[in-house]
Design a protein around this motif. Sequence first.
Motif, PDB file in Angstrom:
ATOM      1  N   GLU A  15       0.843  -1.195   0.000  1.00  0.00           N
ATOM      2  CA  GLU A  15       0.000   0.000   0.000  1.00  0.00           C
ATOM      3  C   GLU A  15       0.883   1.252   0.000  1.00  0.00           C
ATOM      4  O   GLU A  15       1.852   1.352   0.753  1.00  0.00           O
ATOM      5  CB  GLU A  15      -0.901  -0.007   1.238  1.00  0.00           C
ATOM      6  N   GLY A  16       0.535   2.184  -0.889  1.00  0.00           N
ATOM      7  CA  GLY A  16       1.305   3.419  -0.989  1.00  0.00           C
ATOM      8  C   GLY A  16       2.341   3.409  -2.091  1.00  0.00           C
ATOM      9  O   GLY A  16       2.798   4.478  -2.529  1.00  0.00           O
ATOM     10  N   ARG A  61      -4.882   9.601  -9.334  1.00  0.00           N
ATOM     11  CA  ARG A  61      -3.747   8.698  -9.080  1.00  0.00           C
ATOM     12  C   ARG A  61      -3.403   7.815 -10.278  1.00  0.00           C
ATOM     13  O   ARG A  61      -2.497   6.984 -10.214  1.00  0.00           O
ATOM     14  CB  ARG A  61      -4.061   7.809  -7.873  1.00  0.00           C
ATOM     15  N   GLU A  79       0.387   5.816  -5.288  1.00  0.00           N
ATOM     16  CA  GLU A  79      -0.216   5.762  -3.940  1.00  0.00           C
ATOM     17  C   GLU A  79      -1.307   4.688  -3.881  1.00  0.00           C
ATOM     18  O   GLU A  79      -2.448   4.959  -3.499  1.00  0.00           O
ATOM     19  CB  GLU A  79      -0.786   7.130  -3.572  1.00  0.00           C
ATOM     20  N   THR A  80      -0.931   3.474  -4.234  1.00  0.00           N
ATOM     21  CA  THR A  80      -1.911   2.392  -4.315  1.00  0.00           C
ATOM     22  C   THR A  80      -2.607   2.155  -2.972  1.00  0.00           C
ATOM     23  O   THR A  80      -2.025   2.338  -1.894  1.00  0.00           O
ATOM     24  CB  THR A  80      -1.270   1.091  -4.788  1.00  0.00           C
ATOM     25  N   GLN A  81      -3.868   1.718  -3.075  1.00  0.00           N
ATOM     26  CA  GLN A  81      -4.697   1.430  -1.917  1.00  0.00           C
ATOM     27  C   GLN A  81      -5.247   0.009  -2.055  1.00  0.00           C
ATOM     28  O   GLN A  81      -5.350  -0.509  -3.173  1.00  0.00           O
ATOM     29  CB  GLN A  81      -5.842   2.447  -1.849  1.00  0.00           C
ATOM     30  N   PRO A  82      -5.610  -0.646  -0.939  1.00  0.00           N
ATOM     31  CA  PRO A  82      -6.132  -2.017  -1.030  1.00  0.00           C
ATOM     32  C   PRO A  82      -7.306  -2.138  -2.001  1.00  0.00           C
ATOM     33  O   PRO A  82      -7.446  -3.168  -2.677  1.00  0.00           O
ATOM     34  CB  PRO A  82      -6.547  -2.316   0.409  1.00  0.00           C
ATOM     35  N   GLU A  83      -8.128  -1.107  -2.113  1.00  0.00           N
ATOM     36  CA  GLU A  83      -9.281  -1.180  -3.023  1.00  0.00           C
ATOM     37  C   GLU A  83      -8.879  -1.107  -4.498  1.00  0.00           C
ATOM     38  O   GLU A  83      -9.721  -1.288  -5.385  1.00  0.00           O
ATOM     39  CB  GLU A  83     -10.299  -0.087  -2.695  1.00  0.00           C
ATOM     40  N   ASP A  84      -7.600  -0.862  -4.768  1.00  0.00           N
ATOM     41  CA  ASP A  84      -7.118  -0.935  -6.149  1.00  0.00           C
ATOM     42  C   ASP A  84      -6.912  -2.390  -6.586  1.00  0.00           C
ATOM     43  O   ASP A  84      -6.692  -2.650  -7.773  1.00  0.00           O
ATOM     44  CB  ASP A  84      -5.790  -0.181  -6.312  1.00  0.00           C
ATOM     45  N   SER A  85      -6.939  -3.319  -5.642  1.00  0.00           N
ATOM     46  CA  SER A  85      -6.746  -4.737  -5.966  1.00  0.00           C
ATOM     47  C   SER A  85      -7.862  -5.218  -6.898  1.00  0.00           C
ATOM     48  O   SER A  85      -9.050  -5.082  -6.581  1.00  0.00           O
ATOM     49  CB  SER A  85      -6.730  -5.578  -4.688  1.00  0.00           C
ATOM     50  N   VAL A 107      -2.754  -5.293  -3.753  1.00  0.00           N
ATOM     51  CA  VAL A 107      -2.174  -4.248  -2.931  1.00  0.00           C
ATOM     52  C   VAL A 107      -2.282  -4.675  -1.470  1.00  0.00           C
ATOM     53  O   VAL A 107      -3.378  -4.810  -0.926  1.00  0.00           O
ATOM     54  CB  VAL A 107      -2.895  -2.895  -3.140  1.00  0.00           C
ATOM     55  N   PRO A 109      -1.952  -4.310   2.526  1.00  0.00           N
ATOM     56  CA  PRO A 109      -2.007  -3.211   3.529  1.00  0.00           C
ATOM     57  C   PRO A 109      -0.740  -3.169   4.373  1.00  0.00           C
ATOM     58  O   PRO A 109      -0.056  -4.171   4.546  1.00  0.00           O
ATOM     59  CB  PRO A 109      -3.216  -3.564   4.395  1.00  0.00           C
TER      60      PRO A 109
END
Lengths: 109, 113
Positions: A15-16, A61, A79-85, A107, A109
Amino acid sequence: GENVEQHPSTLSVQEGDSAVIKCTYSDSASNYFPWYKQELGKGPQLIIDIRSNVGEKKDQRIAVTLNKTAKHFSLHITETQPEDSAVYFCAARGGKLIFGQGTELSVKP
Amino acid sequence: NAGVMQNPRHLVRRRGQEARLRCSPMKGHSHVYWYRQLPEEGLKFMVYLQKENIIDESGMPKERFSAEFPKEGPSILRIQQVVRGDSAAYFCASFGGTAAEAFFGQGTRLTVV
């Protein structure tokens, strides 16, 4: 025939961090390059696209770049986030819309 | 403004039966693509339709499969005499013109038993 190659097939990031997915296409007549995100059990969702008269496009992003000479285009997620998975697909259109094989992005956490 | 509607969402057919998959495009869209997706695989192009015309059917199997997009009503993908290998998710996407974005429906998951 027309072909779109996509790499990597799987991608795991923290993440990030940033994630980059690359595609190449074979049909010189292709002039439109969309990217889709597909979550499990759902249809592909258009997230960003680029046309052949533009080299780069950004939306928050997400950014896409296109090199028509080399027939390459890429998706950049910062700045990837878990919901980008999800599974991400590139595509190229001359007449019909041809898809790459997909990249499963995870992604952590 | 409703999105692309596909029905049914799930369809179970016995070997040898016919499957009819429907796709209602977004309002104002006159172009449709159909794709097949096997589990954990990509989207394989089947056919490109404009109202009352087949533009490109190079991805359609030569036998048992047909598609139409009439002047009125949804686009239909028809599979005759289904076999187990036809089991897959079938997606349609609609768009307004050759330079426009294509939007997908939620798909029909066909299971042949």
